[in-house]
Each structure stands twice: as structure tokens, then as C-alpha cells.
Write a protein that holds these residues in place. Structure first.
Motif, PDB file in Angstrom:
ATOM      1  N   ARG A 213       0.314   4.034  -2.801  1.00 18.61           N
ATOM      2  CA  ARG A 213      -0.404   5.248  -2.409  1.00 18.61           C
ATOM      3  C   ARG A 213       0.452   6.404  -1.916  1.00 18.61           C
ATOM      4  N   CYS A 214       1.760   6.214  -1.866  1.00 16.71           N
ATOM      5  CA  CYS A 214       2.579   7.319  -1.348  1.00 16.71           C
ATOM      6  C   CYS A 214       3.522   7.913  -2.396  1.00 16.71           C
TER       7      CYS A 214
ATOM      8  N   MET B 218       0.825  -1.219   0.000  1.00 15.51           N
ATOM      9  CA  MET B 218       0.000   0.000   0.000  1.00 15.51           C
ATOM     10  C   MET B 218       0.855   1.263   0.000  1.00 15.51           C
ATOM     11  N   ILE B 219       1.988   1.197   0.673  1.00 10.90           N
ATOM     12  CA  ILE B 219       2.884   2.363   0.671  1.00 10.90           C
ATOM     13  C   ILE B 219       3.321   2.659  -0.762  1.00 10.90           C
ATOM     14  N   LYS B 220       3.695   1.610  -1.453  1.00  7.86           N
ATOM     15  CA  LYS B 220       4.165   1.793  -2.836  1.00  7.86           C
ATOM     16  C   LYS B 220       3.042   2.333  -3.738  1.00  7.86           C
TER      17      LYS B 220
END
Lengths: 97, 193
Positions: A74-75, A70-72
Motif C-alpha cells: 500500500r505504500c 501491508m507497507i509493500k
């Protein structure tokens, strides 16, 4: 509080697992390596074997994996200002002249 | 940068390397700079400053090596030397981190973590992003380098000038802190776990 030396950190997890009892500490070290695709084949095999019999670690691994993904996804959303490349180029070529 | 052998570049090679190997990373660089400074103008200045330095010191860039890692290292150093100094923020990393890495309390804490995968998957982007932004800069940085940019541990060690063991321990602690923040969000959202 016990201190973990960097030496024990480098030991192969497989050596400790030979005792037949699950070693969560060793598994935790390998978890990050597997998650970050830094584990050796031996470490991956050890980890796979461990989580098959260890529900908490199976869940931790899946939560960590979901967060990483999710970091990859959405950030990476900061839009680079459209004039930045041109501004850099003009400064560089100005200096070069 | 000074530990590399100096390379010889013609003016044409300089421009080609800059355009083809350095500039394509500008989006990642800007994203990194923004997540360090939280300010659009500062991020822009930081990226610009990094590229100007990269061009000026291009002879230190070893042809065929990882340009992105090299650029990230320059950006990180510029941030520490220029921006952090300005804001006078002290480094907040606990330097006992290597010694306390994976101690028994940590192991037990991880086993009893009650953040569930369903809860994580229900979170929207803002919650993950806010949780990441709330971490101290040194912890935030390792997550960005590893999870966002996909750098390997040895590349992160070079970018940050720290041993691989410290990269791993810092990453481990950063992830635990991130999970704590996500758990707080989850509780606010009304999840029992």
C-alpha cells in the motif's frame, strides 16, 4: 539501563538457548532476521522452536509480518510524472552534444 | 562513489547501461524521493538530479553490480546534501541507538505490545502510509529501503553509509515507532486493543 554491546549482539542465539529457559532478548534479535529473510538456517530453527512455546512472540511476529506486507502493498502508490523520463533523457543528451 | 574502481564505458555502453539498468528503477526512485520530500516538484527535481549525476559518474558504477542500490545511494546523498540543507532540518536519529539496542526495557515493551493482527489487517492503506510518513526521515528511510524496496541489510548499510548493526537497530526502533503510531490510529478507530 543496561547496555548491549555489539559483541553480544553477534553471538549465536543457539548458544544461549541451551540453558533450557526461553530467552526473549535473543528471540527478539532473531525475529527481525527471520522477518527480513536474513536469518541463517540455525537461527530460523531456533526462532521456530521458540515461538511454538511462546504466544506473545508468535503474535508479535505475525503482526510485524502483516505490517511489512501491508507497507509493500500500500505504500508504493506515488505515480511517477509521465514527462519525467523524457525530461531526464533530453537533459542528458543535450549535455552529451 | 569514489571508492569504486573506475570502469571504462564507450558512449554506446553508457547509453545502454543508462537505459537498461538505470531507467527501469525510476518508479521506485520517485516513490522514495516523494516519501523523503513530500512534495511532487521536489521529488521530481531530486530524481532528475540523481539520474544526471548517475550518468555523469557512470564510470564509478561497477558493471554487474546492483544498479538500484547505487542509484538509491546517490539519491539519498543528494537529499542530504541539497534538500535537507535547504529545509535546515537537523538529523533526528538518536546516536545512542546502537548502545541501547534491545535493552531489557525494549524487550518487555515488545512483549506487552497490544497491537493485534486483526486490527492491523482492518486498517486501510492511508493509515499505514500516514504512519510511515509521520516517522522521522532516518527511521522512515530504513522502512522504505527494507520493507518497500526489499534491500538486504548489507545493501542498506552501503546506501546509508552506516554499519549493519546500526541498520538493524534503526530498523528495530523504526518498527516499534510505527507500531506505536498504528496503535494510536487503532485507538481512534475504536479498537479496545
Amino acid at each position: 539501563m543496561s547496555l548491549s554491546s555489539t559483541n553480544s549482539f553477534e553471538k549465536s542465539p543457539v548458544e544461549k538457548s541451551d540453558k533450557g529457559t526461553p530467552d526473549h532478548g535473543e528471540c527478539l534479535k532473531v525475529l527481525s532476521l527471520v522477518l527480513d529473510q536474513e536469518a541463517t538456517d540455525e537461527e530460523q530453527a531456533y526462532f521456530k522452536q521458540h515461538i511454538e512455546n511462546c504466544m506473545p512472540y508468535y503474535e508479535i511476529y505475525n503482526v510485524d509480518k502483516a505490517i511489512k506486507s501491508m507497507i509493500k502493498d500500500r505504500c508504493l502508490n506515488q505515480k511517477t510524472p509521465s514527462d519525467l523520463v523524457e525530461s531526464i533523457k533530453s537533459k542528458i543528451y543535450q549535455q552529451a552534444d | 562513489m569514489s571508492d569504486n574502481k573506475r570502469q571504462s564505458y564507450s558512449q554506446r555502453e553508457k547509453e545502454k547501461t543508462f537505459e537498461q539498468e538505470f531507467l527501469p528503477h525510476i518508479d521506485s526512485m520517485y516513490n522514495f524521493a516523494y516519501r523523503l520530500t513530500f512534495d511532487e516538484d521536489d521529488a521530481k527535481d531530486l530524481v532528475q538530479d540523481t539520474y544526471l549525476k548517475a550518468y555523469r559518474f557512470i564510470e564509478s558504477f561497477e558493471k554487474g553490480t546492483n544498479a538500484k542500490a547505487w542509484l538509491f545511494r546517490i539519491l539519498k546523498n543528494s537529499f542530504i546534501n541539497d534538500f535537507r540543507k535547504k529545509s535546515k532540518q537537523p538529523a533526528k536519529v538518536d546516536y545512542q541507538e546502537v548502545e541501547t539496542f534491545y535493552n531489557s526495557e525494549d524487550v518487555d515493551k515488545s512483549i506487552t505490545t497490544d497491537l493485534r493482527i486483526e486490527t492491523v489487517q482492518d486498517m486501510i492503506g492511508d493509515e499505514i502510509s500516514n504512519a510511515l510518513n509521520s516517522l522521522d526521515v532516518d527511521f522512515r528511510t530504513v522502512i522504505i529501503l527494507c520493507d518497500l524496496e526489499g534491500f538486504k541489510y548489507d545493501e542498506m548499510a552501503k546506501i546509508l553509509d552506516i554499519p549493519i548493526g546500526t541498520v538493524r537497530s534503526r530498523l528495530h526502533r523504526a518498527r516499534n515507532l510505527l507500531k506505536e503510531r498504528l496503535k494510536e490510529y487503532a485507538q481512534k478507530m475504536g479498537y479496545k486493543n
